[in-house]
Design a protein around this motif. Sequence first.
Motif, PDB file in Angstrom:
ATOM      1  N   ALA A  81       4.276-108.163 -98.021  1.00 42.05           N
ATOM      2  CA  ALA A  81       3.900-108.212 -96.609  1.00 42.05           C
ATOM      3  C   ALA A  81       4.319-109.536 -95.965  1.00 42.05           C
ATOM      4  O   ALA A  81       4.769-109.564 -94.822  1.00 42.05           O
ATOM      5  CB  ALA A  81       2.406-107.988 -96.450  1.00 42.05           C
ATOM      6  N   LYS A  82       4.188-110.621 -96.706  1.00 41.41           N
ATOM      7  CA  LYS A  82       4.552-111.942 -96.180  1.00 41.41           C
ATOM      8  C   LYS A  82       6.025-111.979 -95.782  1.00 41.41           C
ATOM      9  O   LYS A  82       6.388-112.526 -94.748  1.00 41.41           O
ATOM     10  CB  LYS A  82       4.245-113.009 -97.232  1.00 41.41           C
ATOM     11  N   GLU A  83       6.870-111.379 -96.609  1.00 42.75           N
ATOM     12  CA  GLU A  83       8.309-111.324 -96.320  1.00 42.75           C
ATOM     13  C   GLU A  83       8.580-110.445 -95.095  1.00 42.75           C
ATOM     14  O   GLU A  83       9.387-110.790 -94.243  1.00 42.75           O
ATOM     15  CB  GLU A  83       9.061-110.787 -97.536  1.00 42.75           C
ATOM     16  N   ALA A  84       7.901-109.303 -95.007  1.00 40.77           N
ATOM     17  CA  ALA A  84       8.072-108.410 -93.860  1.00 40.77           C
ATOM     18  C   ALA A  84       7.659-109.104 -92.566  1.00 40.77           C
ATOM     19  O   ALA A  84       8.332-108.973 -91.535  1.00 40.77           O
ATOM     20  CB  ALA A  84       7.272-107.126 -94.061  1.00 40.77           C
ATOM     21  N   LEU A  85       6.570-109.867 -92.613  1.00 44.62           N
ATOM     22  CA  LEU A  85       6.134-110.631 -91.441  1.00 44.62           C
ATOM     23  C   LEU A  85       7.154-111.699 -91.069  1.00 44.62           C
ATOM     24  O   LEU A  85       7.513-111.847 -89.903  1.00 44.62           O
ATOM     25  CB  LEU A  85       4.775-111.292 -91.709  1.00 44.62           C
ATOM     26  N   ALA A  86       7.648-112.430 -92.066  1.00 45.98           N
ATOM     27  CA  ALA A  86       8.604-113.512 -91.831  1.00 45.98           C
ATOM     28  C   ALA A  86       9.907-112.993 -91.225  1.00 45.98           C
ATOM     29  O   ALA A  86      10.546-113.682 -90.430  1.00 45.98           O
ATOM     30  CB  ALA A  86       8.886-114.268 -93.121  1.00 45.98           C
ATOM     31  N   GLN A  87      10.287-111.784 -91.599  1.00 43.49           N
ATOM     32  CA  GLN A  87      11.537-111.196 -91.102  1.00 43.49           C
ATOM     33  C   GLN A  87      11.324-110.369 -89.830  1.00 43.49           C
ATOM     34  O   GLN A  87      12.222-109.657 -89.390  1.00 43.49           O
ATOM     35  CB  GLN A  87      12.160-110.311 -92.182  1.00 43.49           C
TER      36      GLN A  87
END
Length: 110
Positions: A81-87
């Motif tokens: 989820a952290k990666e999806a938010l960052a992107q």
Amino acid sequence: MTLKSDAVFQRIAKRMETIDPNNRQVQQIYKFHIQQGGKTVKTWVLDLKACKLTEGEGTAEATLTLDDEIMFALGTGAMPAKEALAQDKLDVEGQVELIFLLEPFIASLK
């Protein structure tokens, strides 16, 4: 309409059947707007207070708007989820930190 993320929601529904209502770590309500081509094509409400998953609208403490492919990636553990938010592949309305409570629940579906 069948989506890739439907498989994730089916696993969530199956998992909901096994939850002990008296022994839960996550007790929030999440809404998922699943999109294709920038348009919402399905909406799900995951109510971890009442232990139920329903297709359709409802109130939530956190509303997640994401593409069908991204929901599938989150549900299979291919993308955190952290990666999806960052992107900017995951938009959250409400309490963003609730996503990090939900992530272990979804990741344990494998």
